[in-house]
Scaffold this motif. Structure first.
Motif: not given
Lengths: 290, 386
Positions: B280-282, B293-307, B312-316, B350-354
């Motif tokens: 997630l961090l890179v 890559r895709e999973v992480s980028l989507n999560y980063i985008k959604a989190y940034r838009e919301a908050y 951080s890796g922990f939210g992941g 299962f492809i996750g951020t971790d």
């Protein structure tokens, strides 16, 4: 030798931080014999305030005095709203009030400014100065310089100004002070404002080394308090000596004994000193308060 | 019994009222997800992004129609890093809120305190805390998302071995997290041919680690330092390391410092430090073919838009936990606790951020060493070095 010098310099750096925080305890203690446990929070507010004012685009030279003013205002409000209404209560009650205030301030900062830690850049760069193979942080010199100025300033304030003498008189005997025309209420207000300002200054000067965070006041307050106790509460010189001694003991214990037990070593020595000298290394002897 | 029956009456009344006013929404009971997290307190840097992530995705999934045609209902309690509160809240989640699954436990202490309760009540529990003890030995109802501290140590040792650095000094705090990492660092050292030549400790409230680092500097033969910890002390350690001119000794950290705060707090002193981080961090630096890559980028985008905050890796961990749980509920066709538990255990690819999770009855975490990415701090940011 380089090793010993490094431990010594590290100890002095940390000790100077403890001392600067410890000094803040002395003013309110002198005015009221109250130990203000919100002192650490003044320190934190100074650091955090400056971080956020600088993040808003202000240069350090503007952010610093502004942050100090804000913290002084907090100190005055605290005295007006929480301490003054209880002025007839015992000292213990007042101390408990300051503990409550410290929790409140910490919580308010946690909610409004967040839980992250922040750092201020060193005032004159972050490159260390090398002395005989040991590194000294430049910021330490600022802290030590501030220590000297503050100790001298406090001495002058208590010995040579009417207000300072009035503060001391009030601490010795409130009723007698009132009888000779000292406005006792203003004294406490002034002392809270002063020590809040001093705390804020300490918080700003130490933030490049310690970093700052909403809960840093707990640690700095505790260590500063330990320094003040060791040196003798109420004595400016005592707080400085106590802080430096504590810092150097910690560094030497970490270096030569074991880093895992350095705090234990420091506390054993503090307990030992207080056992034989209950009023600290340079504190006034307790007998004078009959 | 009196208390329970009154609750039931209230519940029936509430349900009845809801039926009158919104008949179609109540057609099916929501899927209840319970959580206890350290949203405030010393571990708030873990719990805060975790709670935000759970809220974000539960809302999102509900807007998209829910799971199996049912809406999700999220109950979060703030355990403030306190194991005692965690057990109280876990009981409340199970007995009063009657949740179908628990995702939570930001710290190992809270997680381990709750383990006996979920074992007794037989409810699936996905922990977001790090230590190995959570899933070793395997506990029937307990799963965990993040990489364990042992994996972080092994990843770092792997990199040291590549660079022929075998004499290692450890530096870390005296807190539980640091100690657990330190224990693993000692335990797996022989496996990777690493010799521990020094071990230094600092208190979590220390403001200067120069004495400890000076001792390491003067230890003969030391080639690398491995740091265990998180938060402000790690930034101070990094800064002292560069101030003491020790950059000729490579410095590695565990993944606890994987946040921009660590770099900023060190004020330039973290340059050259290496550590294993979740992908997630890179995410931006991952090659386009990387499944994460895709999973992480989507999560980063959604989190940034919301908050409007960086991830951080922990939210992941919370992202992964929630989605693994929901996938399992989908496969189980409902919220039957035993079935859901079985399905979580069957999670494969299962492809996750971790990382990519492959769980089994023997492995209730499911991540392998390559789910970590090795990075180096360069120009105040993370640089992928694989």
């Amino acid at each position: 030798m380089a090793e010993f010098l490094q431990f010594l310099l590290s100890g002095i750096t940390v000790g100077a931080i403890y001392a600067l925080v410890g000094l803040g305890f002395s003013i309110i203690y002198n005015a009221s014999h109250v130990i203000n446990f919100a002192q650490g929070e003044f320190v934190m507010l100074g650091g955090m305030g400056t971080v956020f004012l600088m993040a808003a685009g202000l240069p350090l030279i503007v952010a610093m005095p502004l942050a100090i003013c804000v913290v002084v205002a907090v100190g005055l409000i605290l005295e007006k709203l929480a301490v003054e209404p209880a002025r007839d209560a015992t000292v213990v009650t007042l101390i408990i009030i300051t503990i409550g205030a410290s929790i409140f301030i910490r919580g308010a900062v946690e909610v409004t400014l967040g839980k992250d830690f922040h750092r201020l850049p060193g005032f004159s760069g972050d490159e260390p100065i090398l002395i005989g193979g040991a590194a000294l942080q430049r910021q330490s010199l600022w802290i030590i310089g501030a220590l000297i100025v503050v100790v001298a300033g406090l001495k002058w304030f208590f010995d040579h100004t009417r207000l300072g003498k009035a503060v001391l008189a009030t601490s010795h005997n409130r009723i007698a002070a009132q009888l000779v025309g000292i406005e006792v209420r203003t004294i406490l207000l002034v002392s809270f404002g002063l020590s809040a300002g001093l705390g804020a200054l300490a918080g700003i000067l130490t933030a490049p080394i310690t970093l700052t965070k909403y809960d840093i006041g707990i640690m700095l307050g505790l260590k500063g308090f330990a320094a003040a106790i060791l040196g003798g509460l109420g004595s400016g010189f005592g707080a400085v000596a106590g802080g430096i001694v504590l810092g150097v003991i910690e560094a030497m214990a970490a270096g030569y004994v074991s880093s895992a037990y350095k705090d234990a070593v420091a506390f054993v020595i503090i307990l030992g000193v207080l056992f034989f000298m209950p009023s600290g290394l340079f504190g006034a002897k307790g007998a004078e308060r009959v | 019994m009196m208390r329970l029956s009154r609750r039931h009456v209230l519940a029936i009344l509430a349900a009845g009222t809801a039926l009158v006013f919104a008949p179609e929404a109540q057609a099916q009971k929501p899927i209840k997800i319970g959580s206890f997290l350290s949203i405030t307190g010393p571990a708030s840097f873990l719990g805060d992004p975790e709670a935000k992530t759970l809220r974000l995705y539960v809302d999102k999934i509900n807007k998209e129609g829910g799971i199996l045609g049912r809406q999700l209902e999220l109950v979060i309690y703030d355990s403030a890093g306190d194991a005692k509160q965690a057990t109280t809240f876990a009981r409340r989640l199970i007995e009063e809120d009657e949740v179908d699954i628990i995702i939570g436990g930001s710290t190992t202490g809270e997680t381990m305190a709750v383990v006996p309760i979920v074992m007794e009540e037989e409810i699936p529990f996905i922990s977001l805390a790090g230590a190995n003890v959570i899933v070793e030995p395997v506990k029937k109802w307990v799963f965990k998302m993040p990489h364990s501290d042992r994996m972080a140590v092994e990843k770092a040792y792997e990199d040291m071995k590549k660079r022929n650095l075998t004499n290692v000094a450890i530096i870390g705090g005296s807190g539980g997290y640091d100690q657990s990492c330190r224990k693993e660092a000692h335990a797996v050292a022989p496996k990777w041919g690493i010799k521990i030549v020094a071990d230094e400790t600092y208190a979590p409230t220390d403001t200067d680690m120069s004495p400890q680092l000076t001792k390491i500097k003067n230890t003969p033969g030391v080639q690398a330092i491995f740091g265990c910890g998180f938060g402000a002390p790690t930034s101070i350690t990094a800064r002292n390391w560069s101030q003491l001119g020790m950059t000729n000794i490579s410095f590695y950290f565990n993944h606890g410092v994987a946040s921009q705060q660590f770099i900023d707090g060190a004020g330039g002193g973290a340059e050259g430090i290496r550590l294993p981080v979740p992908a997630l961090l890179v995410a931006e630096q991952l090659p386009p073919g990387d499944p994460q890559r895709e999973v992480s980028l989507n999560y980063i985008k959604a989190y940034r838009e919301a908050y409007n905050q960086p991830v951080s890796g922990f939210g992941g961990h919370a992202y992964d936990g929630l989605h693994i749980a929901l996938e399992a509920i989908k496969r189980a066709g409902g919220t039957d606790k035993a079935k859901v538990r079985d399905e979580i255990e069957k999670t494969t690819r299962f492809i996750g951020t971790d990382g990519i999770y492959n769980m089994s009855p023997e492995d209730h975490m499911g991540l392998s060493l390559d789910s970590f990415k090795m990075v180096e701090v360069r120009n105040n940011t993370w640089k992928l070095i694989e």
